[in-house]
Enzyme design. Sequence first.
Site, PDB file in Angstrom:
ATOM      1  N   CYS A 120       0.873  -1.175   0.000  1.00 56.90           N
ATOM      2  CA  CYS A 120       0.000   0.000   0.000  1.00 56.90           C
ATOM      3  C   CYS A 120       0.906   1.220   0.000  1.00 56.90           C
ATOM      4  CB  CYS A 120      -0.915   0.008   1.226  1.00 56.90           C
ATOM      5  SG  CYS A 120      -2.239   1.235   1.101  1.00 56.90           S
ATOM      6  N   CYS A 122       0.013   4.137   1.634  1.00 56.16           N
ATOM      7  CA  CYS A 122      -0.353   5.125   2.667  1.00 56.16           C
ATOM      8  C   CYS A 122       0.754   5.410   3.669  1.00 56.16           C
ATOM      9  CB  CYS A 122      -1.660   4.740   3.359  1.00 56.16           C
ATOM     10  SG  CYS A 122      -1.565   3.225   4.320  1.00 56.16           S
ATOM     11  N   CYS A 130      -3.888   6.120   0.179  1.00 58.32           N
ATOM     12  CA  CYS A 130      -3.390   4.812  -0.272  1.00 58.32           C
ATOM     13  C   CYS A 130      -2.884   4.821  -1.717  1.00 58.32           C
ATOM     14  CB  CYS A 130      -4.477   3.759  -0.095  1.00 58.32           C
ATOM     15  SG  CYS A 130      -5.022   3.603   1.617  1.00 58.32           S
ATOM     16  N   LYS A 195     -12.064  -5.563   2.704  1.00 57.50           N
ATOM     17  CA  LYS A 195     -11.497  -4.654   3.706  1.00 57.50           C
ATOM     18  C   LYS A 195     -12.490  -3.525   3.940  1.00 57.50           C
ATOM     19  CE  LYS A 195      -7.624  -1.655   4.772  1.00 57.50           C
ATOM     20  NZ  LYS A 195      -6.258  -1.250   4.452  1.00 57.50           N
ATOM     21  N   ARG A 205      -2.884   3.239  12.487  1.00 58.27           N
ATOM     22  CA  ARG A 205      -2.483   4.462  11.785  1.00 58.27           C
ATOM     23  C   ARG A 205      -1.450   5.235  12.584  1.00 58.27           C
ATOM     24  NH1 ARG A 205      -8.388   5.701   9.016  1.00 58.27           N
ATOM     25  NH2 ARG A 205      -8.383   3.752   7.827  1.00 58.27           N
ATOM     26  N   ARG A 217     -11.146   6.973   4.079  1.00 60.99           N
ATOM     27  CA  ARG A 217     -10.933   5.950   3.055  1.00 60.99           C
ATOM     28  C   ARG A 217     -12.251   5.343   2.573  1.00 60.99           C
ATOM     29  NH1 ARG A 217      -5.640   6.309   4.095  1.00 60.99           N
ATOM     30  NH2 ARG A 217      -4.575   5.302   5.839  1.00 60.99           N
ATOM     31  N   LYS A 248     -11.233  -8.325   6.659  1.00 64.56           N
ATOM     32  CA  LYS A 248     -10.592  -7.444   7.638  1.00 64.56           C
ATOM     33  C   LYS A 248     -11.496  -6.273   7.963  1.00 64.56           C
ATOM     34  CE  LYS A 248      -6.849  -4.214   7.822  1.00 64.56           C
ATOM     35  NZ  LYS A 248      -5.943  -3.425   7.055  1.00 64.56           N
ATOM     36  N   TYR A 313      -1.958  -9.527  16.152  1.00 69.50           N
ATOM     37  CA  TYR A 313      -0.884  -8.986  16.990  1.00 69.50           C
ATOM     38  C   TYR A 313      -0.662  -9.860  18.217  1.00 69.50           C
ATOM     39  CZ  TYR A 313      -1.609  -5.067  13.892  1.00 69.50           C
ATOM     40  OH  TYR A 313      -1.726  -4.306  12.756  1.00 69.50           O
TER      41      TYR A 313
HETATM   42  C1  PBG Z   1      -2.882   0.138   4.998  1.00 67.31           C
HETATM   43  C2  PBG Z   1      -3.362  -0.793   6.037  1.00 67.31           C
HETATM   44  C3  PBG Z   1      -4.175  -0.531   7.154  1.00 67.31           C
HETATM   45  C4  PBG Z   1      -4.199  -1.695   7.901  1.00 67.31           C
HETATM   46  C5  PBG Z   1      -3.444  -2.654   7.216  1.00 67.31           C
HETATM   47  N1  PBG Z   1      -2.946  -2.078   6.066  1.00 67.31           N
HETATM   48  C6  PBG Z   1      -4.830   0.712   7.628  1.00 67.31           C
HETATM   49  C7  PBG Z   1      -5.794   1.446   6.831  1.00 67.31           C
HETATM   50  O1  PBG Z   1      -6.390   0.978   5.849  1.00 67.31           O
HETATM   51  O2  PBG Z   1      -5.978   2.605   7.191  1.00 67.31           O
HETATM   52  C8  PBG Z   1      -4.886  -1.847   9.219  1.00 67.31           C
HETATM   53  C9  PBG Z   1      -4.298  -2.855  10.131  1.00 67.31           C
HETATM   54  C10 PBG Z   1      -4.698  -2.741  11.556  1.00 67.31           C
HETATM   55  O3  PBG Z   1      -5.509  -1.891  11.964  1.00 67.31           O
HETATM   56  O4  PBG Z   1      -4.176  -3.546  12.332  1.00 67.31           O
HETATM   57  N2  PBG Z   1      -3.700   0.407   3.949  1.00 67.31           N
END
Ligand code: PBG
Length: 326
Positions: A120, A122, A130, A195, A205, A217, A248, A313
């Site tokens: 990504c 971002c 992104c 997602k 973030r 987003r 996710k 995690y």
């Molecule tokens: C990046 C990304 C994100 C997460 C994984 N890859 C954040 C987002 O979309 O803002 C989130 C992972 C997490 O919250 O553990 N695009």
Amino acid sequence: MASYPEVRLRRLRRSAPMRRQMRENRIDPARLVLPVFVTAAAEARPIPALPGHSQLPVGEAAALAKEAEAAGIGGVLLFGLPAAKDEAGTGAWDPEGPVPAALRAVAAAAPGLVRWADVCLCQYTSHGHCGVLAGETVDNDATLPLLSRAAVAYADAGADVVAPSDMMDGRVAALRRSLDGAGHHDVAICSYAAKFASAFYGPFRDAAGSAPAFGDRRSHQLDPANGREAQREIATDVDEGADLVMVKPAGPYLDVLAVARREAGVPVVAYQVSGEYAALHAAADRGWLDLDAAVTETLTGIVRAGADVVITYFAIEAARMAATRG
Ligand code: PBG
């Protein structure tokens, strides 16, 4: 028809050995993937909202991977914090950037792990979006070649799985073409297909320094209300060549996960995200939850719903608990 009093469902729950033997689902450490934040900075920096996790320089990230391997975990998912950011996120495909460097170091330190790299822009763009911007929105088609460059850079550095999390349309096909064009036919794509635009990404973030400077987003991530649209995302990504698809966050979307497991035909990955982790820790800190029991319950629920692989995690603690509690 048999019924109470002959039928007594409590018979199979009477003792710990009975329950252990009759258990339908358990957490297999090989299915767990640990997210790791790799920084270009020289020093590790703890992430307050992700207790126990830090932004790690390459050497320490490799040491953590070694610990994960020793705990029996299946893989690590790498996120990068570059030294500098710009409008186009060019740091995302720097072959000397934190993720390629960590991929090489992890391969040497922990060869038994599957190496996943998040794809990504971002974390690499100055505006935190992104992809590249056209006005105030992310330009889908202009972003695809940039994501492809990042994916190829990670494949060059030894990634086994590249995982696009940007939610641009057409990115799986674009990545597959670019990877194959660069000779990486064997590198798998795990699409963050379903997602959702979630409130549970907050701690991430901070951890990744990737909060958007303006806006949100919601123009590309899924509306949390939409289960059928999630299956459509999954189906289009499988058509484009995704080897694995992800749902996710995990906990609030177990219905989406269960349908994906039945219908997608490819392995399904669930990501228990940063906010799910932080919420459990915060409640446990106040003495309101038993952390170990809550972790086991949430991860078991994700597996029961149909996840083949779980990104969490809690991966190291969960693997250790699985080893000691059976
Ligand atoms: C990046 C990304 C994100 C997460 C994984 N890859 C954040 C987002 O979309 O803002 C989130 C992972 C997490 O919250 O553990 N695009």
